[in-house]
Design a protein around this motif. Structure first.
Motif, short mmCIF file in Angstrom:
data_model
loop_
_atom_site.label_atom_id
_atom_site.label_comp_id
_atom_site.label_asym_id
_atom_site.label_seq_id
_atom_site.Cartn_x
_atom_site.Cartn_y
_atom_site.Cartn_z
N LEU A 55 0.83 -1.21 0.00
CA LEU A 55 0.00 0.00 0.00
C LEU A 55 0.86 1.25 0.00
O LEU A 55 0.54 2.23 -0.70
CB LEU A 55 -0.93 0.01 1.22
N TYR A 56 1.95 1.27 0.75
CA TYR A 56 2.78 2.47 0.83
C TYR A 56 3.37 2.80 -0.53
O TYR A 56 3.38 3.96 -0.96
CB TYR A 56 3.91 2.31 1.85
N TRP A 57 3.87 1.76 -1.21
CA TRP A 57 4.43 1.99 -2.54
C TRP A 57 3.34 2.38 -3.54
O TRP A 57 3.57 3.25 -4.40
CB TRP A 57 5.18 0.74 -3.03
N ALA A 58 2.18 1.75 -3.42
CA ALA A 58 1.07 2.13 -4.30
C ALA A 58 0.68 3.58 -4.07
O ALA A 58 0.44 4.34 -5.02
CB ALA A 58 -0.13 1.21 -4.06
N GLY A 59 0.61 3.98 -2.80
CA GLY A 59 0.27 5.36 -2.48
C GLY A 59 1.26 6.34 -3.05
O GLY A 59 0.88 7.40 -3.59
#
Length: 227
Positions: A55-59
């Motif tokens: 999620l952090y990388w997607a964000g």
């Protein structure tokens, strides 16, 4: 022309001798890809439930797309990912989903820290302040990671597994991403991380997920020409 330069020109609407149709298609492709990521995380599935570094990388990726396209919806997704990530940090500064990865716990702790601190910088650039609780969580994260780099024994005792090395310039690339923010807010923490970067020869900070030389983008003042 580098892809990032093309994307930048496309987002800014400057033809610069390039085919306007190609620029429009590039902008459309960036937007479609970013919105497909947002849609995936809006559904109930393993990715939206698990969160963690995915999620952090997607964000971060969606946030960059939002900045390029001036799309507030994409920006807001990035900020939600940031807030969820900061909420994931436990009282010791660890990211529980990352330190549950056996002998690669230290590697993944650093790997997840990188997009989180980049998202913090993204929030700063967009005038979005962290809450007091979020600032404290960030400080715990940085303290945990710094201690982990100096001595992984505590994490090894916690996980019961000997840790793979995580002291290279890719693992520690988060230092140069967050340093400029810390200098005016927490000089002691900044000095500690400067010492860490020097001790483990963490410059130039390098990570493929940030396009290579992360320090050159996030902390250019401290970069020296590569030999």
């Amino acid at each position: 022309m580098a892809a990032r330069d093309l994307c930048g020109r496309a987002a800014q609407g400057r033809a610069g001798g390039l085919d306007p149709g190609a620029l429009a298609r590039t902008r459309n492709w960036i937007g479609q890809l970013a919105r497909s990521v947002v849609a995936e995380y809006a559904a109930d599935n393993q990715w939206s439930r698990h969160g963690a570094n995915h999620l952090y990388w997607a964000g971060l990726a969606v946030g960059y797309a939002g900045a390029a396209l001036q799309d507030p919806g994409l920006r807001d997704f990035a900020l939600r990912a940031l807030r969820r990530g900061l909420a994931d940090i436990d009282e010791t500064g660890a990211l529980p989903a990352e330190i549950a990865r056996g002998s690669r716990a230290a590697i993944y702790q650093n790997f997840a820290t990188l997009p989180l601190v980049a998202l913090v910088r993204f929030g700063d650039a967009n005038g979005v302040a962290l809450s007091t609780a979020e600032e404290r969580a960030l400080d715990r994260l940085l303290a945990f990671d710094a201690a982990l780099a100096r001595d992984p024994a505590a994490l090894e005792a916690r996980t019961g597994v000997r840790q793979a090395p995580a002291r290279d310039r890719s693992s520690l690339a988060w230092i140069d991403v967050v340093l400029p923010r810390l200098r005016g807010r927490d000089p002691a923490r900044a000095a500690d991380l400067e010492d860490l970067a020097a001790r483990f020869a963490a410059r130039p900070a390098w990570h493929a997920f940030l396009g290579g030389n992360a320090g050159l983008v996030y902390n250019p003042a401290d970069q020296r020409p590569e030999r």
